[in-house]
Design a protein around this motif. Structure first.
Motif, PDB file in Angstrom:
ATOM      1  N   GLU A 134      10.503  -5.252 -13.310  1.00 48.58           N
ATOM      2  CA  GLU A 134       9.876  -5.354 -14.626  1.00 48.58           C
ATOM      3  C   GLU A 134       8.594  -4.529 -14.629  1.00 48.58           C
ATOM      4  N   VAL A 135       8.490  -3.610 -15.556  1.00 46.64           N
ATOM      5  CA  VAL A 135       7.318  -2.755 -15.689  1.00 46.64           C
ATOM      6  C   VAL A 135       6.482  -3.285 -16.834  1.00 46.64           C
ATOM      7  N   LYS A 136       5.265  -3.697 -16.521  1.00 49.91           N
ATOM      8  CA  LYS A 136       4.373  -4.266 -17.526  1.00 49.91           C
ATOM      9  C   LYS A 136       3.255  -3.286 -17.853  1.00 49.91           C
ATOM     10  N   ASN A 137       2.925  -3.218 -19.126  1.00 44.90           N
ATOM     11  CA  ASN A 137       1.801  -2.393 -19.558  1.00 44.90           C
ATOM     12  C   ASN A 137       0.519  -3.201 -19.446  1.00 44.90           C
ATOM     13  N   SER A 138      -0.457  -2.655 -18.759  1.00 47.96           N
ATOM     14  CA  SER A 138      -1.733  -3.345 -18.589  1.00 47.96           C
ATOM     15  C   SER A 138      -2.834  -2.305 -18.520  1.00 47.96           C
ATOM     16  N   LYS A 139      -4.056  -2.792 -18.377  1.00 45.11           N
ATOM     17  CA  LYS A 139      -5.188  -1.871 -18.290  1.00 45.11           C
ATOM     18  C   LYS A 139      -5.173  -1.082 -16.997  1.00 45.11           C
ATOM     19  N   THR A 140      -4.645  -1.703 -15.949  1.00 45.37           N
ATOM     20  CA  THR A 140      -4.626  -1.019 -14.654  1.00 45.37           C
ATOM     21  C   THR A 140      -3.445  -0.084 -14.506  1.00 45.37           C
ATOM     22  N   ARG A 141      -2.444  -0.217 -15.395  1.00 45.13           N
ATOM     23  CA  ARG A 141      -1.255   0.607 -15.294  1.00 45.13           C
ATOM     24  C   ARG A 141      -0.973   1.262 -16.637  1.00 45.13           C
ATOM     25  N   LYS A 142      -0.643   2.536 -16.603  1.00 48.21           N
ATOM     26  CA  LYS A 142      -0.384   3.256 -17.841  1.00 48.21           C
ATOM     27  C   LYS A 142       0.949   2.814 -18.433  1.00 48.21           C
ATOM     28  N   PRO A 143       1.094   2.922 -19.742  1.00 47.81           N
ATOM     29  CA  PRO A 143       2.381   2.570 -20.344  1.00 47.81           C
ATOM     30  C   PRO A 143       3.494   3.471 -19.834  1.00 47.81           C
ATOM     31  N   THR A 154      11.273   4.375  -7.026  1.00 47.01           N
ATOM     32  CA  THR A 154      10.598   5.347  -6.163  1.00 47.01           C
ATOM     33  C   THR A 154       9.160   4.928  -5.901  1.00 47.01           C
ATOM     34  N   ALA A 155       8.484   4.403  -6.936  1.00 48.69           N
ATOM     35  CA  ALA A 155       7.110   3.929  -6.751  1.00 48.69           C
ATOM     36  C   ALA A 155       7.059   2.751  -5.792  1.00 48.69           C
ATOM     37  N   ARG A 156       8.053   1.861  -5.890  1.00 46.26           N
ATOM     38  CA  ARG A 156       8.077   0.722  -4.972  1.00 46.26           C
ATOM     39  C   ARG A 156       8.283   1.172  -3.526  1.00 46.26           C
ATOM     40  N   ALA A 157       9.148   2.165  -3.320  1.00 43.47           N
ATOM     41  CA  ALA A 157       9.369   2.679  -1.965  1.00 43.47           C
ATOM     42  C   ALA A 157       8.116   3.345  -1.411  1.00 43.47           C
ATOM     43  N   GLU A 159       4.983   2.613  -2.278  1.00 44.48           N
ATOM     44  CA  GLU A 159       4.021   1.543  -1.961  1.00 44.48           C
ATOM     45  C   GLU A 159       4.378   0.859  -0.640  1.00 44.48           C
ATOM     46  N   LYS A 160       5.666   0.700  -0.384  1.00 40.80           N
ATOM     47  CA  LYS A 160       6.078   0.081   0.881  1.00 40.80           C
ATOM     48  C   LYS A 160       5.702   0.971   2.061  1.00 40.80           C
ATOM     49  N   ARG A 161       5.880   2.282   1.918  1.00 38.05           N
ATOM     50  CA  ARG A 161       5.501   3.198   3.003  1.00 38.05           C
ATOM     51  C   ARG A 161       4.007   3.122   3.283  1.00 38.05           C
ATOM     52  N   GLU A 162       3.203   3.023   2.216  1.00 33.84           N
ATOM     53  CA  GLU A 162       1.754   2.899   2.411  1.00 33.84           C
ATOM     54  C   GLU A 162       1.401   1.598   3.129  1.00 33.84           C
ATOM     55  N   ARG A 163       2.075   0.502   2.763  1.00 35.20           N
ATOM     56  CA  ARG A 163       1.796  -0.777   3.428  1.00 35.20           C
ATOM     57  C   ARG A 163       2.181  -0.729   4.903  1.00 35.20           C
ATOM     58  N   VAL A 164       3.311  -0.092   5.206  1.00 33.03           N
ATOM     59  CA  VAL A 164       3.747   0.013   6.604  1.00 33.03           C
ATOM     60  C   VAL A 164       2.762   0.837   7.410  1.00 33.03           C
ATOM     61  N   ALA A 165       2.281   1.957   6.837  1.00 36.35           N
ATOM     62  CA  ALA A 165       1.308   2.796   7.542  1.00 36.35           C
ATOM     63  C   ALA A 165      -0.004   2.041   7.771  1.00 36.35           C
ATOM     64  N   LYS A 166      -0.421   1.260   6.755  1.00 32.44           N
ATOM     65  CA  LYS A 166      -1.655   0.486   6.906  1.00 32.44           C
ATOM     66  C   LYS A 166      -1.500  -0.589   7.981  1.00 32.44           C
ATOM     67  N   ASN A 167      -0.348  -1.245   8.006  1.00 30.80           N
ATOM     68  CA  ASN A 167      -0.112  -2.275   9.018  1.00 30.80           C
ATOM     69  C   ASN A 167      -0.093  -1.691  10.422  1.00 30.80           C
ATOM     70  N   LYS A 168       0.486  -0.496  10.569  1.00 33.73           N
ATOM     71  CA  LYS A 168       0.506   0.150  11.887  1.00 33.73           C
ATOM     72  C   LYS A 168      -0.904   0.505  12.339  1.00 33.73           C
ATOM     73  N   SER A 169      -1.730   0.987  11.404  1.00 36.35           N
ATOM     74  CA  SER A 169      -3.112   1.317  11.745  1.00 36.35           C
ATOM     75  C   SER A 169      -3.883   0.073  12.168  1.00 36.35           C
ATOM     76  N   GLN A 170      -3.704  -1.030  11.434  1.00 36.70           N
ATOM     77  CA  GLN A 170      -4.392  -2.266  11.792  1.00 36.70           C
ATOM     78  C   GLN A 170      -3.883  -2.825  13.123  1.00 36.70           C
ATOM     79  N   GLN A 171      -2.588  -2.690  13.362  1.00 43.43           N
ATOM     80  CA  GLN A 171      -2.033  -3.168  14.635  1.00 43.43           C
ATOM     81  C   GLN A 171      -2.614  -2.379  15.806  1.00 43.43           C
ATOM     82  N   ARG A 172      -2.745  -1.070  15.640  1.00 41.47           N
ATOM     83  CA  ARG A 172      -3.326  -0.244  16.704  1.00 41.47           C
ATOM     84  C   ARG A 172      -4.788  -0.612  16.936  1.00 41.47           C
ATOM     85  N   ARG A 173      -5.523  -0.884  15.851  1.00 43.19           N
ATOM     86  CA  ARG A 173      -6.918  -1.293  15.995  1.00 43.19           C
ATOM     87  C   ARG A 173      -7.023  -2.630  16.734  1.00 43.19           C
ATOM     88  N   ASN A 174      -6.150  -3.582  16.392  1.00 44.75           N
ATOM     89  CA  ASN A 174      -6.189  -4.885  17.047  1.00 44.75           C
ATOM     90  C   ASN A 174      -5.851  -4.774  18.530  1.00 44.75           C
TER      91      ASN A 174
END
Length: 288
Positions: A134-143, A154-157, A159-174
């Motif tokens: 579901e795509v919702k129109n809001s102030k943070t997201r363009k119509p 494609t946007a969801r995929a 975002e998932k790649r960004e989350r995976v990269a962030k988790n790997k970076s945090q795991q390496r830091r820990n």
């Protein structure tokens, strides 16, 4: 003479009778005598301790508890410093580590199947919960009308790649900040920043080959694959197989409806018919 058999150390606090006029050879001789006497007394105490016989290491002495307090290079770490970021987070949230079994029972097939992976337990008729976005129109997201080319899947995929990269970076830091790594907090932060800098430099299309480097910055090392060349004196059969594969790939090309390309077939037939025949002509009668 203070002897500590637990630490295998001897402490002699008596003054050594030397002065500025004492020659160097005499100083060495006095220190050697002091050390020999202290060592002899220490060995007398060690040999008087109870022993145990072992198969691999022979006879071993059971040392008592050390009595002397040796100085430390760094202060004793507290309990907070010995816990990792994940352990602190799990303690605050009340997360307990539970081990799941690798295999689960599948009622449909009546067999044990893996929880995740090939041939995992799965309901074939089950519809994924995220099949519709579901795509919702809001102030943070363009119509959606203003972004006609935007694909929600494609946007969801992405975002998932960004989350995976962030988790790997945090795991390496820990892992670097873990006390078991043997690094101080300052060294761990430095190593983490270096790893992040390397990821940023190699995130370009050229993997950082043509990027300018800062003074004192290490060069990125690339592994070059070895080029493979065919043997010049190879067999003729191998050459024929290569040609057959190329010709077979060309002949396998079909139309969208599954039919053979008529024009290509006709041209191949025409070319084959135009080829001159190499039949041997009958021998002519020779004149005698």
């Amino acid at each position: 003479m203070d002897l500590d058999a637990g630490s295998l150390a001897a402490f002699d606090t008596t003054a050594v009778p030397i002065n500025a006029a004492t020659p160097a050879l005499s100083i060495d001789k006095i220190l050697l005598e002091k050390t020999t006497g202290a060592l002899q007394q220490l060995f007398d105490v060690v040999f008087a301790l109870p022993v145990t016989a072992t198969d691999n290491n022979g006879v071993l002495a059971s040392l008592p508890t050390p009595t002397s307090k040796l100085p430390r290079a760094l202060p004793v770490p507290t309990s907070d410093q010995l816990t990792t970021r994940w352990e602190k987070f799990a303690k605050e949230k009340g997360i307990k580590k539970t081990k799941k079994t690798r295999r689960v029972f599948d009622e449909e097939s009546g067999k044990l199947k893996v929880r995740y992976g090939y041939d995992e337990k799965r309901d074939k008729d089950e519809v994924p919960a995220d099949w519709l976005i579901e795509v919702k129109n809001s102030k943070t997201r363009k119509p959606v009308d203003s972004e006609p080319d935007t694909d929600a899947y494609t946007a969801r995929a992405a975002e998932k790649r960004e989350r995976v990269a962030k988790n790997k970076s945090q795991q390496r830091r820990n892992q670097l900040e873990n006390p078991k790594s043997g690094l101080t907090p300052k060294e761990a932060r430095k190593a983490h920043l270096k790893a992040q800098l390397k990821d940023a430099r190699t995130s370009t299309a050229s993997i950082g080959r043509f990027d300018k480097t800062v003074k004192g910055e290490d060069q990125i090392k690339f592994k070059k694959g070895k080029r493979k060349f065919d043997d010049v004196t190879g067999s003729a059969e191998g050459e024929r197989d290569k040609v057959r594969k190329i010709v077979g790939g060309v002949n396998k090309k079909v139309n969208a409806d599954g039919g053979i390309i008529a024009t290509k077939a006709v041209s191949q037939i025409a070319q084959s018919s135009k080829k001159p025949s190499f039949k041997k002509s009958p021998p002519k009668n020779k004149k005698k």
